[in-house]
Scaffold this motif. Sequence first.
Motif, PDB file in Angstrom:
ATOM      1  N   UNK A 143       0.830  -1.203   0.000  1.00 39.18           N
ATOM      2  CA  UNK A 143       0.000   0.000   0.000  1.00 39.18           C
ATOM      3  C   UNK A 143       0.868   1.257   0.000  1.00 39.18           C
ATOM      4  N   UNK A 144       1.885   1.257   0.822  1.00 38.27           N
ATOM      5  CA  UNK A 144       2.772   2.417   0.917  1.00 38.27           C
ATOM      6  C   UNK A 144       3.456   2.708  -0.423  1.00 38.27           C
ATOM      7  N   UNK A 145       3.920   1.661  -1.104  1.00 37.15           N
ATOM      8  CA  UNK A 145       4.600   1.871  -2.396  1.00 37.15           C
ATOM      9  C   UNK A 145       3.664   2.501  -3.421  1.00 37.15           C
ATOM     10  N   UNK A 146       2.431   2.038  -3.460  1.00 37.86           N
ATOM     11  CA  UNK A 146       1.467   2.621  -4.399  1.00 37.86           C
ATOM     12  C   UNK A 146       1.219   4.088  -4.066  1.00 37.86           C
ATOM     13  N   UNK A 147       1.068   4.387  -2.792  1.00 39.38           N
ATOM     14  CA  UNK A 147       0.799   5.765  -2.386  1.00 39.38           C
ATOM     15  C   UNK A 147       1.994   6.674  -2.667  1.00 39.38           C
ATOM     16  N   UNK A 148       3.183   6.127  -2.572  1.00 37.78           N
ATOM     17  CA  UNK A 148       4.370   6.900  -2.950  1.00 37.78           C
ATOM     18  C   UNK A 148       4.356   7.193  -4.443  1.00 37.78           C
ATOM     19  N   UNK A 149       3.975   6.210  -5.242  1.00 42.13           N
ATOM     20  CA  UNK A 149       3.892   6.410  -6.695  1.00 42.13           C
ATOM     21  C   UNK A 149       2.827   7.433  -7.052  1.00 42.13           C
ATOM     22  N   UNK A 150       1.774   7.496  -6.237  1.00 40.61           N
ATOM     23  CA  UNK A 150       0.709   8.487  -6.462  1.00 40.61           C
ATOM     24  C   UNK A 150       1.060   9.855  -5.893  1.00 40.61           C
ATOM     25  N   UNK A 151       2.225   9.945  -5.235  1.00 38.51           N
ATOM     26  CA  UNK A 151       2.681  11.200  -4.628  1.00 38.51           C
ATOM     27  C   UNK A 151       1.636  11.763  -3.663  1.00 38.51           C
ATOM     28  N   UNK A 152       1.194  10.892  -2.749  1.00 40.23           N
ATOM     29  CA  UNK A 152       0.186  11.261  -1.765  1.00 40.23           C
ATOM     30  C   UNK A 152       0.812  11.165  -0.373  1.00 40.23           C
ATOM     31  N   UNK A 153       1.471  12.235   0.092  1.00 42.56           N
ATOM     32  CA  UNK A 153       2.221  12.151   1.352  1.00 42.56           C
ATOM     33  C   UNK A 153       1.368  11.847   2.570  1.00 42.56           C
ATOM     34  N   UNK A 154       0.119  12.292   2.586  1.00 40.44           N
ATOM     35  CA  UNK A 154      -0.740  12.027   3.740  1.00 40.44           C
ATOM     36  C   UNK A 154      -1.044  10.535   3.848  1.00 40.44           C
ATOM     37  N   UNK A 155      -1.413   9.925   2.730  1.00 43.17           N
ATOM     38  CA  UNK A 155      -1.713   8.493   2.760  1.00 43.17           C
ATOM     39  C   UNK A 155      -0.450   7.666   2.990  1.00 43.17           C
TER      40      UNK A 155
END
Length: 252
Positions: A143-155
């Motif tokens: 989950x964290x890797x996907x959120x990093x790819x989406x550039x979503x620092x809060x998530x």
Amino acid sequence: MKFFYVFWALFLTVLRSGFCQDTDFTDSLKTILKRDPENLAVINDLAYEYTYTDLDSARTLLLYALDVNEGDSLQMGISIETLAIVDEIQGNIRAAISHHFESIEIFELIDSPKHLAWAYNGMGALHYQQYDYEQALAYFLRSKRIREELNDPVEVAKSMVNIALIFNKTEQFDSSLLYLKLSLRPFVGNEDLLMESIVYLNLGSTYSYMGELDSAGLYFNKAEEIQKQIGDTEGLGVLYRKLGELYSEKKQ
């Protein structure tokens, strides 16, 4: 048992972005649904709100949404993933696992990384509650890797808090502290006081596990200040239990 439920509510805060139900929002959803009873997005939103207060109503709405869905894959995936959350909270673990896998398959098929990260986080939470920390960590990291790819620092930060919980359970306290302190950045000064207080609470817990009681007390006090400010009574219940344990350890 009550304490477990409160702790789970706090844990879901990390996963689900808040446990305080917005009554006005819920009422507005009900109004829209009266006009448009087959609005899948509204049904799913209302069911999600009910996961905090009325699990049976949430389940009824989700099953209805699946029944009237005529091919909206995104809303179907959301219905199934929310149903997995309801199953998990009600103790239907096999059904929860099945629904998590089903929603993951849908989100992968329609290429919706945001929702896929949500589903992976949900699967991580389920394994966490089953004490399977290795699998929980694997899903939280996905989950964290996907959120990093989406550039979503809060998530990303919310994923980091979840990962820190795993490190606490496996007694990797230095790693837990690192992840928790890094996770604070998007919340401090960003008006997300609830998440800020949760990170402080977890920092206090980690220092308490390490036997560094003064540092634990410092972060517990930070959490208490915010929880009083925002009226987080459930969070205060958890906090005061931890403070009681802390003062007991300090023989105060």
